[in-house]
Design a protein around this motif. Sequence first.
Motif, PDB file in Angstrom:
ATOM      1  N   ASN A   1       1.183  -9.802  -1.752  1.00 60.99           N
ATOM      2  CA  ASN A   1       1.951  -9.662  -0.516  1.00 60.99           C
ATOM      3  C   ASN A   1       2.214  -8.203  -0.175  1.00 60.99           C
ATOM      4  O   ASN A   1       2.237  -7.828   1.002  1.00 60.99           O
ATOM      5  N   LEU A   2       2.400  -7.373  -1.181  1.00 64.73           N
ATOM      6  CA  LEU A   2       2.563  -5.943  -0.931  1.00 64.73           C
ATOM      7  C   LEU A   2       1.266  -5.349  -0.380  1.00 64.73           C
ATOM      8  O   LEU A   2       1.293  -4.483   0.496  1.00 64.73           O
ATOM      9  N   ASP A   3       0.147  -5.828  -0.876  1.00 64.56           N
ATOM     10  CA  ASP A   3      -1.151  -5.393  -0.372  1.00 64.56           C
ATOM     11  C   ASP A   3      -1.287  -5.750   1.105  1.00 64.56           C
ATOM     12  O   ASP A   3      -1.771  -4.949   1.909  1.00 64.56           O
ATOM     13  N   ASN A   4      -0.854  -6.943   1.483  1.00 65.16           N
ATOM     14  CA  ASN A   4      -0.880  -7.354   2.892  1.00 65.16           C
ATOM     15  C   ASN A   4      -0.002  -6.440   3.742  1.00 65.16           C
ATOM     16  O   ASN A   4      -0.359  -6.087   4.869  1.00 65.16           O
ATOM     17  N   PHE A   5       1.141  -6.066   3.189  1.00 65.32           N
ATOM     18  CA  PHE A   5       2.042  -5.151   3.900  1.00 65.32           C
ATOM     19  C   PHE A   5       1.352  -3.813   4.164  1.00 65.32           C
ATOM     20  O   PHE A   5       1.409  -3.268   5.274  1.00 65.32           O
ATOM     21  N   MET A   6       0.698  -3.260   3.148  1.00 63.82           N
ATOM     22  CA  MET A   6       0.077  -1.950   3.276  1.00 63.82           C
ATOM     23  C   MET A   6      -1.127  -1.968   4.206  1.00 63.82           C
ATOM     24  O   MET A   6      -1.396  -0.995   4.911  1.00 63.82           O
ATOM     25  N   LYS A   7      -1.868  -3.080   4.246  1.00 64.60           N
ATOM     26  CA  LYS A   7      -3.097  -3.138   5.030  1.00 64.60           C
ATOM     27  C   LYS A   7      -2.851  -3.398   6.513  1.00 64.60           C
ATOM     28  O   LYS A   7      -3.583  -2.906   7.369  1.00 64.60           O
TER      29      LYS A   7
ATOM     30  N   SER B   1      -0.095  18.455   9.260  1.00 59.73           N
ATOM     31  CA  SER B   1      -0.073  17.254   8.424  1.00 59.73           C
ATOM     32  C   SER B   1       0.710  16.162   9.153  1.00 59.73           C
ATOM     33  O   SER B   1       1.649  16.446   9.897  1.00 59.73           O
ATOM     34  N   ILE B   2       0.287  14.941   8.944  1.00 59.94           N
ATOM     35  CA  ILE B   2       0.973  13.791   9.532  1.00 59.94           C
ATOM     36  C   ILE B   2       1.380  12.869   8.394  1.00 59.94           C
ATOM     37  O   ILE B   2       0.549  12.425   7.604  1.00 59.94           O
ATOM     38  N   LYS B   3       2.681  12.601   8.307  1.00 59.31           N
ATOM     39  CA  LYS B   3       3.224  11.789   7.222  1.00 59.31           C
ATOM     40  C   LYS B   3       3.927  10.562   7.783  1.00 59.31           C
ATOM     41  O   LYS B   3       4.695  10.659   8.739  1.00 59.31           O
ATOM     42  N   ILE B   4       3.661   9.408   7.174  1.00 64.77           N
ATOM     43  CA  ILE B   4       4.336   8.171   7.534  1.00 64.77           C
ATOM     44  C   ILE B   4       5.336   7.822   6.445  1.00 64.77           C
ATOM     45  O   ILE B   4       4.995   7.790   5.257  1.00 64.77           O
ATOM     46  N   LYS B   5       6.567   7.587   6.852  1.00 62.28           N
ATOM     47  CA  LYS B   5       7.608   7.207   5.911  1.00 62.28           C
ATOM     48  C   LYS B   5       8.201   5.872   6.345  1.00 62.28           C
ATOM     49  O   LYS B   5       8.774   5.756   7.419  1.00 62.28           O
ATOM     50  N   TYR B   6       8.046   4.865   5.495  1.00 58.32           N
ATOM     51  CA  TYR B   6       8.639   3.557   5.777  1.00 58.32           C
ATOM     52  C   TYR B   6      10.065   3.530   5.253  1.00 58.32           C
ATOM     53  O   TYR B   6      10.363   4.074   4.189  1.00 58.32           O
ATOM     54  N   SER B   7      10.947   2.886   5.999  1.00 55.54           N
ATOM     55  CA  SER B   7      12.328   2.772   5.555  1.00 55.54           C
ATOM     56  C   SER B   7      12.940   1.509   6.146  1.00 55.54           C
ATOM     57  O   SER B   7      12.316   0.790   6.921  1.00 55.54           O
TER      58      SER B   7
ATOM     59  N   ILE C   1      -0.515   6.906  -1.500  1.00 56.50           N
ATOM     60  CA  ILE C   1      -0.709   8.352  -1.493  1.00 56.50           C
ATOM     61  C   ILE C   1      -1.269   8.808  -0.150  1.00 56.50           C
ATOM     62  O   ILE C   1      -0.978   9.909   0.325  1.00 56.50           O
ATOM     63  N   LEU C   2      -2.055   7.947   0.507  1.00 56.92           N
ATOM     64  CA  LEU C   2      -2.683   8.307   1.768  1.00 56.92           C
ATOM     65  C   LEU C   2      -1.735   8.231   2.959  1.00 56.92           C
ATOM     66  O   LEU C   2      -2.162   8.345   4.102  1.00 56.92           O
ATOM     67  N   LEU C   3      -0.455   8.029   2.706  1.00 57.00           N
ATOM     68  CA  LEU C   3       0.510   8.010   3.800  1.00 57.00           C
ATOM     69  C   LEU C   3       0.787   9.416   4.330  1.00 57.00           C
ATOM     70  O   LEU C   3       1.564   9.588   5.259  1.00 57.00           O
ATOM     71  N   GLU C   4       0.137  10.425   3.748  1.00 61.10           N
ATOM     72  CA  GLU C   4       0.201  11.776   4.305  1.00 61.10           C
ATOM     73  C   GLU C   4      -1.206  12.349   4.350  1.00 61.10           C
ATOM     74  O   GLU C   4      -1.916  12.344   3.346  1.00 61.10           O
TER      75      GLU C   4
ATOM     76  N   ILE D   1      -7.287   2.807   3.293  1.00 57.04           N
ATOM     77  CA  ILE D   1      -6.471   3.637   4.165  1.00 57.04           C
ATOM     78  C   ILE D   1      -5.710   2.741   5.121  1.00 57.04           C
ATOM     79  O   ILE D   1      -6.288   1.914   5.812  1.00 57.04           O
ATOM     80  N   ALA D   2      -4.399   2.895   5.159  1.00 53.67           N
ATOM     81  CA  ALA D   2      -3.569   2.046   6.009  1.00 53.67           C
ATOM     82  C   ALA D   2      -3.919   2.251   7.469  1.00 53.67           C
ATOM     83  O   ALA D   2      -4.239   3.348   7.903  1.00 53.67           O
ATOM     84  N   LYS D   3      -3.885   1.195   8.259  1.00 56.82           N
ATOM     85  CA  LYS D   3      -4.241   1.263   9.661  1.00 56.82           C
ATOM     86  C   LYS D   3      -3.313   2.152  10.470  1.00 56.82           C
ATOM     87  O   LYS D   3      -3.627   2.530  11.600  1.00 56.82           O
ATOM     88  N   ASP D   4      -2.162   2.475   9.915  1.00 57.94           N
ATOM     89  CA  ASP D   4      -1.250   3.362  10.615  1.00 57.94           C
ATOM     90  C   ASP D   4      -1.919   4.673  10.970  1.00 57.94           C
ATOM     91  O   ASP D   4      -1.510   5.370  11.898  1.00 57.94           O
ATOM     92  N   TYR D   5      -2.968   5.052  10.244  1.00 57.62           N
ATOM     93  CA  TYR D   5      -3.610   6.334  10.524  1.00 57.62           C
ATOM     94  C   TYR D   5      -4.604   6.253  11.666  1.00 57.62           C
ATOM     95  O   TYR D   5      -5.154   7.259  12.086  1.00 57.62           O
TER      96      TYR D   5
END
Length: 242
Positions: free
Chosen positions: A19-25, A146-152, A208-211, A234-238
């Motif tokens: 489920n965490l993998d689904n979240f990241m993808k 640099s572009i960084k994604i931070k989830y919170s 790690i690829l969130l930045e 690589i997360a689709k957020d990029y």
Amino acid sequence: MKKCILCSAYQKFYSALHNLDNFMKSDDFYTKVSSIDTFLSEFRSITFVLQKSVAHTEYEKIYEELREKYLTNIECNWLKKKRNEVLKEYPFELSKTIITNIYWYGEKKKLLEKTYSYDNWDNATHLYNDIKKKLKNYKVPEIYLSIKIKYSENQNEIDFVKYIEKGLKQIRMLLNNFDEIINVECQNCKNIKSKSINLMTNILSREILLERDYEYIPSNDVLKPKSIMSPIGIAKDYSIDN
């Protein structure tokens, strides 16, 4: 295939990772919330099923000692609390902040910072153009950034991805330690343990690829990634230029 005392716990560990993998993808807001809710539930269930498996056996006290050793920390307590919230009160209040920094004369300077939650999540797709508009004000041949994604969690500064990472490492050490103590040959455990380790490695490498580093060329208005890494995971957020 006969199951051992650890089979159920390893299955829950794998389910949590899945489920965490689904979240990241996924980049769909509702899929992410559903995935993190289920992750929290499955992660908490690891100790539930293990405690049930060892009840009234010679391993009960050993389990309690390992639980005290590995799971009584800030991160694991937070995961436990969040599991109770998403199960009994409301879904996880997910948000993400995307921070863009430029490197200007040897110093890092914040160019843009935007936060997205359920009501504006899809607006992040416009961020690529927003960044380029800002960069056009700089009259230089090239700009590094640099572009960084931070989830919170909404209204909370905790970077919960780091909490999850610590929780996963702790529960894995608990399972490994317990596995060594009982010393039972179980093929089912070996199979799912191997799958879990591979999945966990992929998840942590993706985090790690969130930045990422980029270069902007004003002359042709191109923003391109500089740190070329394997596209796997690589997360689709990029894909903010879509």
